[in-house]
Design a protein around this motif. Structure first.
Motif, mmCIF file in Angstrom:
data_model
loop_
_atom_site.group_PDB
_atom_site.id
_atom_site.type_symbol
_atom_site.label_atom_id
_atom_site.label_comp_id
_atom_site.label_asym_id
_atom_site.label_seq_id
_atom_site.Cartn_x
_atom_site.Cartn_y
_atom_site.Cartn_z
ATOM 1 N N GLY A 167 -2.547 -8.409 6.473
ATOM 2 C CA GLY A 167 -1.440 -7.512 6.172
ATOM 3 C C GLY A 167 -0.317 -7.606 7.181
ATOM 4 O O GLY A 167 -0.470 -8.166 8.271
ATOM 5 N N PHE B 7 -10.972 -1.456 2.037
ATOM 6 C CA PHE B 7 -10.070 -2.309 2.820
ATOM 7 C C PHE B 7 -10.880 -3.299 3.646
ATOM 8 O O PHE B 7 -12.047 -3.036 3.978
ATOM 9 C CB PHE B 7 -9.212 -1.456 3.758
ATOM 10 N N GLN C 256 2.963 -4.889 8.528
ATOM 11 C CA GLN C 256 3.722 -3.654 8.413
ATOM 12 C C GLN C 256 5.191 -3.991 8.621
ATOM 13 O O GLN C 256 5.608 -4.395 9.712
ATOM 14 C CB GLN C 256 3.271 -2.635 9.466
ATOM 15 N N LEU D 32 0.830 -1.199 0.000
ATOM 16 C CA LEU D 32 0.000 0.000 0.000
ATOM 17 C C LEU D 32 0.869 1.255 0.000
ATOM 18 O O LEU D 32 1.515 1.574 1.000
ATOM 19 C CB LEU D 32 -0.905 0.038 1.240
ATOM 20 N N ASN E 86 2.571 -1.182 4.623
ATOM 21 C CA ASN E 86 1.795 -2.409 4.765
ATOM 22 C C ASN E 86 1.879 -3.227 3.480
ATOM 23 O O ASN E 86 1.584 -2.730 2.385
ATOM 24 C CB ASN E 86 0.329 -2.073 5.054
ATOM 25 N N SER F 121 -8.089 1.598 7.862
ATOM 26 C CA SER F 121 -9.244 0.843 7.353
ATOM 27 C C SER F 121 -10.589 1.463 7.717
ATOM 28 O O SER F 121 -11.518 1.421 6.902
ATOM 29 C CB SER F 121 -9.188 -0.600 7.856
ATOM 30 N N GLU G 142 -3.620 -0.226 -4.365
ATOM 31 C CA GLU G 142 -2.833 -1.432 -4.147
ATOM 32 C C GLU G 142 -1.836 -1.533 -5.292
ATOM 33 O O GLU G 142 -2.227 -1.615 -6.459
ATOM 34 C CB GLU G 142 -3.731 -2.669 -4.108
ATOM 35 N N TYR H 11 -5.210 -3.454 7.578
ATOM 36 C CA TYR H 11 -4.546 -2.342 6.922
ATOM 37 C C TYR H 11 -4.679 -1.050 7.733
ATOM 38 O O TYR H 11 -5.684 -0.829 8.426
ATOM 39 C CB TYR H 11 -5.141 -2.100 5.527
ATOM 40 N N ILE I 83 0.319 -6.388 1.417
ATOM 41 C CA ILE I 83 -0.929 -7.145 1.304
ATOM 42 C C ILE I 83 -0.559 -8.610 1.128
ATOM 43 O O ILE I 83 -0.032 -9.009 0.091
ATOM 44 C CB ILE I 83 -1.764 -6.634 0.118
#
Length: 386
Positions: free
Chosen positions: A320, A363, A322, A241, A289, A357, A253, A354, A291
């Motif tokens: 997700g 999301f 981070q 992201l 983040n 969100s 995305e 995410y 995916i």
């Protein structure tokens, strides 16, 4: 009568011996279980609250230390390729540095909402909620007084087959601006195959948003003066992201292919970290983040440190992760091995939903309603490659 009385006395004595031995054996069993979770005094907060440290030890000798302030992991001892155990998580050398806000969120449980929420507000069921603004215009990791600053109720799980610590925190309706009374339970379990399992549960009495995670920084070298740029990372994700200047996802995305964000095959963290890429400039490195591919509990990332041989696999059921390369560490605090925590002396892999969100309907939802149960699990498994 004397004969009968003597017989009764003998019978009672036998029963007592049997019963006492049985009780003693039961106590021994409980003691053996509790030997895997040791409790000790850790420190006292400025408000006078006594904080405890819980040390979980598995059959291999691997240990993890957790305090009931913030549910913080203060130490995690993992073996290298020569069998040498070293601490592989960053942390403070003095308890008061945790108690005074923990500015880097070292080792902490994060809630109610991990990562950022844009403009520190969101709308839920037609009502707008203003939450704590503690990261420029945004809210980060639940606000200044998020779960990382709370004293959790902690208890070793006596009947568990593996060393397990249960932590509970009840967040009042309106705390940090979030709606609903939220009851959160986290179990830390140290398995016999050297995995730290973290199970999260939460329930609410009013519609709210929840995104819990764990914020440990890792350095598999065991020497916190070393940078993590030589660690080889693989992330099972084809997309990430992109973010704006305040690190809020822009809603797009983007494929990792052909970008510095491609970790589909293992590569050194430092290989592309200084590339001329707008997203790296915005984050000061990696702070995005990814995916994740797949669903359910699966391996989503693997980190290998060639010099020590240590390997860390991350498994989760979350959508997700981070990946944060320690860009904001700034040399202000002493390390546990001497020196200072400099930029990129640790990395985080925070499993999560995410960022932002609640403000981005496309999301996956982070809404939790009364009668529902929030449940998720993440594991950090350690091994060696010789």
């Amino acid at each position: 009568m004397k004969k009968i009385g003597g017989s009764l006395f003998i019978l009672l004595a036998v029963l007592c011996i049997f019963g006492c031995n049985k009780k003693e054996n039961n106590n021994k069993t409980n003691s053996d279980t509790m030997e895997n979770v040791q409790v000790s005094d850790y420190g006292v907060t400025a408000k006078g609250d006594s904080i405890k440290k819980y040390t979980l030890t598995n059959k291999n000798g691997m240990k993890v230390e957790i305090i009931n302030y913030g549910g913080i992991i203060t130490s995690l001892m993992a073996p290298d390729k020569n069998g040498k155990y070293q601490d592989v998580v960053l942390g403070f050398t003095k308890p008061e540095d945790y108690f005074n806000g923990n500015p880097y969120y070292f080792g902490a449980l994060i809630g109610r909402y991990g990562n950022r929420i844009a403009n520190a507000k969101f709308t839920l069921e037609g009502k707008t909620y203003d939450i704590d603004k503690n990261d420029g215009p945004n809210s980060l990791h639940g606000g200044k007084e998020g779960f990382h600053t709370k004293i959790w109720t902690a208890e070793p799980v006596k009947d568990a087959k593996l060393p397990t610590l249960k932590l509970t925190y009840v967040s009042a309706d309106g705390e940090e601006g979030y709606p609903g009374k939220l009851t959160t339970t986290v179990h830390y379990t140290l398995t016999d195959d050297n995995a730290l399992e973290i199970s999260y549960e939460a329930e609410t009495d009013k519609a709210t948003v929840v995104n819990l995670t764990q914020h440990s920084y890792f350095n598999l070298s065991g020497n916190f003066s070393n940078l993590i740029t030589d660690h080889e990372l693989q992330i099972n994700a084809d997309k990430f992201l992109p973010v704006n200047s305040t690190l809020i996802p822009v809603g797009e995305e983007k494929s990792v292919k052909g970008t510095p964000f491609d970790f589909t095959a293992a590569k050194a963290i430092g290989k592309d970290i200084t590339a001329q890429d707008e997203q790296l400039k915005l984050g000061g490195g990696y702070d995005h983040n990814w995916i994740l591919n797949g669903n359910g509990m699966r391996t989503i990332a693997t980190v290998y440190h060639p010099a020590s041989g240590r390997v860390m696999e991350v498994m989760t059921d979350q959508p997700g992760v981070q990946f944060y390369s320690g860009n904001f560490l700034d040399g202000k605090f002493d390390t546990k091995t001497g020196g200072k925590y400099e930029k990129r002396s640790g990395f985080c892999l925070e499993t999560q939903h995410y960022p932002d969100s609640p403000n981005q309907p496309a999301f996956p939802t982070t809404e939790l309603k009364p009668g529902q149960k929030y449940q998720t699990k993440t594991m950090y498994k350690f091994s060696v490659k010789k």
